[in-house]
Scaffold this motif. Structure first.
Motif, PDB file in Angstrom:
ATOM      1  N   SER A  65       0.810  -0.671   0.144  1.00 62.89           N
ATOM      2  CA  SER A  65       0.237   0.002   0.041  1.00 62.89           C
ATOM      3  C   SER A  65       0.512   1.370  -0.111  1.00 62.89           C
ATOM      4  O   SER A  65       1.999   1.293   1.406  1.00 62.89           O
ATOM      5  CB  SER A  65      -1.157  -0.187   1.274  1.00 62.89           C
ATOM      6  N   PRO A  66       1.047   2.517  -1.120  1.00 67.77           N
ATOM      7  CA  PRO A  66       1.729   3.615  -1.063  1.00 67.77           C
ATOM      8  C   PRO A  66       1.303   4.287   0.233  1.00 67.77           C
ATOM      9  O   PRO A  66       2.591   4.318   0.929  1.00 67.77           O
ATOM     10  CB  PRO A  66       0.927   4.506  -1.888  1.00 67.77           C
ATOM     11  N   GLN A  67       0.408   4.341   1.051  1.00 65.83           N
ATOM     12  CA  GLN A  67       0.031   5.177   1.918  1.00 65.83           C
ATOM     13  C   GLN A  67       0.311   4.684   3.213  1.00 65.83           C
ATOM     14  O   GLN A  67       1.099   5.510   3.597  1.00 65.83           O
ATOM     15  CB  GLN A  67      -1.373   5.637   1.807  1.00 65.83           C
ATOM     16  N   MET A  68       0.440   3.206   3.183  1.00 71.17           N
ATOM     17  CA  MET A  68       1.042   2.588   4.519  1.00 71.17           C
ATOM     18  C   MET A  68       1.966   2.837   4.533  1.00 71.17           C
ATOM     19  O   MET A  68       3.434   3.432   5.198  1.00 71.17           O
ATOM     20  CB  MET A  68       0.761   0.999   4.287  1.00 71.17           C
ATOM     21  N   ALA A  69       3.541   2.563   3.251  1.00 68.52           N
ATOM     22  CA  ALA A  69       4.500   2.598   3.379  1.00 68.52           C
ATOM     23  C   ALA A  69       4.796   3.651   2.840  1.00 68.52           C
ATOM     24  O   ALA A  69       5.787   3.719   3.626  1.00 68.52           O
ATOM     25  CB  ALA A  69       4.754   2.194   1.631  1.00 68.52           C
ATOM     26  N   ARG A  70       4.730   4.568   2.985  1.00 73.47           N
ATOM     27  CA  ARG A  70       4.852   5.994   3.455  1.00 73.47           C
ATOM     28  C   ARG A  70       4.726   6.451   4.238  1.00 73.47           C
ATOM     29  O   ARG A  70       6.083   7.026   5.289  1.00 73.47           O
ATOM     30  CB  ARG A  70       3.713   6.814   1.816  1.00 73.47           C
TER      31      ARG A  70
END
Length: 220
Positions: A65-70
């Motif tokens: 998940s881009p949001q979680m990874a960020r």
């Protein structure tokens, strides 16, 4: 139905993470193996990675998940020992082996048998795999444990999050999926791919799996 609806609203007002509940237990299992380099598959916002970092030399987190990874990358921006990679399990470094691998509510998103085989291949000799996962309920024992969890869940919510929440915390907004495999399916797959794995039914719709690779283990 009215009771279920009420409990749902109550749980939304006092949210707590079933996955984080098992974080300290997972960290102890990893520490008990003497692991120095750990892979956390599906690391989310990094809650478990933070616990693992206290006991390991390096932690690599994979998060699709881009949001979680960020969020996880920002959290560990000042810690060079923690690496967050925006990728799923398939995006791992295929050449690297780890002393321990953890997955929390992740395995049911992936093909069960082939993923267990690949996880075994990612372990260094003597490495440990620790999974806390979700399973499809079937049969009276599952139903009984589920009903107990339904009753205990709001009590835990009051204890862990006594103040009313306006919204769910970020780490509880990751994409979810319904598990397809029963606990018996998981036991059968583990017997095939992870001989000697220890599997237990847990409260709050979870199970645990711990597998220790042989010291002379040669990754597939």
């Amino acid at each position: 139905m009215a009771l279920i609806s009420y409990l749902h609203r109550f749980n939304q007002r006092h949210p707590w993470s079933h996955n984080d509940h098992y974080g300290p237990w997972i960290a102890r299992r990893v520490a008990g193996s003497g692991a120095r380099h750990v892979l956390d598959v599906g690391c989310g916002a990094g809650n478990l990675a933070a616990l693992l970092r206290r006991r390991a030399v390096t932690v690599t987190g994979l998060e699709p998940s881009p949001q979680m990874a960020r969020a996880a990358a920002e959290r560990f921006a000042d810690d060079p020992a923690v690496t967050i990679v925006e990728a799923g399990f398939a995006g791992r470094d295929p050449q690297r082996r780890f002393d321990a691998i953890t997955l929390v509510a992740v395995l049911h998103h992936l093909p069960l048998v082939s993923t267990l085989r690949e996880l075994r291949g990612c372990l260094a000799p003597g490495g440990r795999l620790v999974v806390v996962g979700c399973y499809r309920e079937t049969g009276p024992v599952d139903l009984l444990v589920s009903q107990l969890a339904v009753l205990v869940n709001p009590v835990m919510g009051l204890v862990k999050h006594p103040a009313r929440a306006v919204a769910l915390p970020l780490h509880m907004t990751a994409p979810t999926a319904l598990p397809q495999e029963t606990l018996e399916d998981i036991r059968a797959a583990a017997a095939q791919e992870l001989p000697g794995a220890r599997i237990r039914r847990r409260l709050f719709w979870r199970y645990s799996l711990v597998y220790d690779a042989p010291a002379g283990h040669s990754p597939a």
